[in-house]
Design a protein around this motif. Structure first.
Motif, PDB file in Angstrom:
ATOM      1  N   ASN A   1      29.045  79.144 -59.540  1.00  0.00           N
ATOM      2  CA  ASN A   1      27.691  79.680 -59.387  1.00  0.00           C
ATOM      3  C   ASN A   1      26.768  78.725 -60.145  1.00  0.00           C
ATOM      4  N   VAL A   2      26.190  77.781 -59.409  1.00  0.00           N
ATOM      5  CA  VAL A   2      25.442  76.677 -60.004  1.00  0.00           C
ATOM      6  C   VAL A   2      24.110  76.536 -59.280  1.00  0.00           C
ATOM      7  N   SER A   3      23.040  76.252 -60.048  1.00  0.00           N
ATOM      8  CA  SER A   3      21.716  76.071 -59.454  1.00  0.00           C
ATOM      9  C   SER A   3      21.057  74.790 -59.937  1.00  0.00           C
TER      10      SER A   3
ATOM     11  N   VAL B   1      17.802  75.826 -55.831  1.00  0.00           N
ATOM     12  CA  VAL B   1      18.863  75.547 -54.872  1.00  0.00           C
ATOM     13  C   VAL B   1      20.162  76.023 -55.510  1.00  0.00           C
ATOM     14  N   ASN B   2      20.759  77.049 -54.937  1.00  0.00           N
ATOM     15  CA  ASN B   2      21.916  77.689 -55.553  1.00  0.00           C
ATOM     16  C   ASN B   2      23.150  77.574 -54.675  1.00  0.00           C
ATOM     17  N   TYR B   3      24.283  77.297 -55.311  1.00  0.00           N
ATOM     18  CA  TYR B   3      25.576  77.411 -54.636  1.00  0.00           C
ATOM     19  C   TYR B   3      26.375  78.480 -55.353  1.00  0.00           C
ATOM     20  N   ARG B   4      26.877  79.427 -54.576  1.00  0.00           N
ATOM     21  CA  ARG B   4      27.657  80.528 -55.146  1.00  0.00           C
ATOM     22  C   ARG B   4      28.874  80.774 -54.276  1.00  0.00           C
ATOM     23  N   SER B   5      30.055  80.686 -54.865  1.00  0.00           N
ATOM     24  CA  SER B   5      31.279  80.961 -54.108  1.00  0.00           C
ATOM     25  C   SER B   5      31.285  82.400 -53.611  1.00  0.00           C
TER      26      SER B   5
END
Length: 302
Positions: free
Chosen positions: A100-102, A115-119
């Motif tokens: 969970n990284v932005s 801009v977020n990536y979340r599994s």
């Protein structure tokens, strides 16, 4: 025994701020294939539950964070930062290959684009043993968890309510757009709902411009939830509270906005912390507005 257990997400945020990040109106304008060198970079933890946990700790509460932490390169950094803030993370779940990284682009006004990536494999508390550990507290805050069904969140909240633990919650726009029949069970297990005006507008199917927040809107739109304390925030227009037939208003505290990230979560942390001490809705709203203004007037890494 905790004063507050904050349940939700922890995000590893990377902030970028500089004049090279060009924008027009309300949008960044970045060229495809371009490279931008910024003046300011910093990193911090984010996520609704984490922001509220940190804010409540700074307001004097004993806090536990219950979130999913990925067993990856960010794990050590996340735990070190939580330890620095004296946030107990022993309740959190460790999940292999969870991220969970932005990347957060901050404009000169303090507004930001994320801009977020979340599994998708976020874990959920579901067993009696897990619930029992989480219930060693006087209050619970359930942050917005759109990847978890409303029914599963309602089941968790009901467990706490049945143990006379005060429940606070937030619900996001995506859930607010769902049929109200899906939202009803969730709301029935909350003592205090803290929501912004646009989320409220979506929930009650009424345009924001047509809602008179100075009236007792809880009876108009959520009258079946008699015991619910409803808090609606409206940015620089202030915030409103509705409970026991009374309308409470708290003006926003004017501040120079350096970084608006987490302003709503800061309000929530300030409200919960004061309400825990005084059980006074107006005092909670005042502290929420005050703490939120402190957060937006400085860089998050300070």
């Amino acid at each position: 025994m905790y004063d507050l257990v904050s349940i939700g997400t922890v995000v590893f945020d990377l902030f970028f701020k500089g004049e090279s990040l060009t924008f027009e109106g309300e949008r960044f304008e970045l060229a495809i294939g371009g490279k931008y060198f910024v003046d300011t970079f910093y990193e911090n933890l984010g996520g609704g539950a984490t922001n509220v946990a940190v804010g409540a700790k700074k307001n004097g509460l004993q806090v536990g964070l219950a979130a999913t932490i990925g067993d990856n390169v960010f794990k050590k950094l996340i735990m070190e930062k939580l330890d620095e803030q004296e946030i107990d993370h022993s309740l959190s779940l460790i999940e292999p290959d969870y991220y969970n990284v932005s990347a957060v682009l901050v404009a000169g006004s303090g507004d930001r684009t994320i801009v977020n990536y979340r599994s998708k494999n976020q874990m959920m508390y579901s067993t009696p043993e897990q619930f029992d550990k989480l219930s060693q507290t006087k209050m619970v805050y359930l942050a917005n968890l759109p990847s978890i069904s409303l029914d599963d969140r309602a089941t968790m909240l009901k467990y706490f309510k049945d143990k006379s633990i005060t429940t606070f919650a937030n619900i996001g726009v995506a859930d607010c757009k769902k049929p109200f029949a899906e939202i009803r069970n969730f709301l029935s297990n909350i003592d205090v709902l803290i929501i912004n005006c646009h989320e409220f507008s979506e929930m009650v199917r009424k345009p924001y411009e047509e809602i008179n927040f100075k009236e007792y809107v809880k009876d108009q739109y959520l009258g079946e939830f008699k015991d619910l304390i409803l808090i609606v925030t409206d940015g620089t227009n202030g915030s409103y509270g509705y409970y026991d037939g009374k309308v409470f208003f708290e003006p926003a505290v004017v501040a120079e906005v350096v970084d608006a990230t987490g302003a709503g979560d800061a309000y929530t942390a300030g409200f919960i912390s004061e309400y825990f001490k005084s059980k006074d809705v107006q005092a909670g709203m005042h502290n929420g507005a005050k703490y939120s203004s402190e957060i937006v007037s400085r860089v998050r890494s300070n």
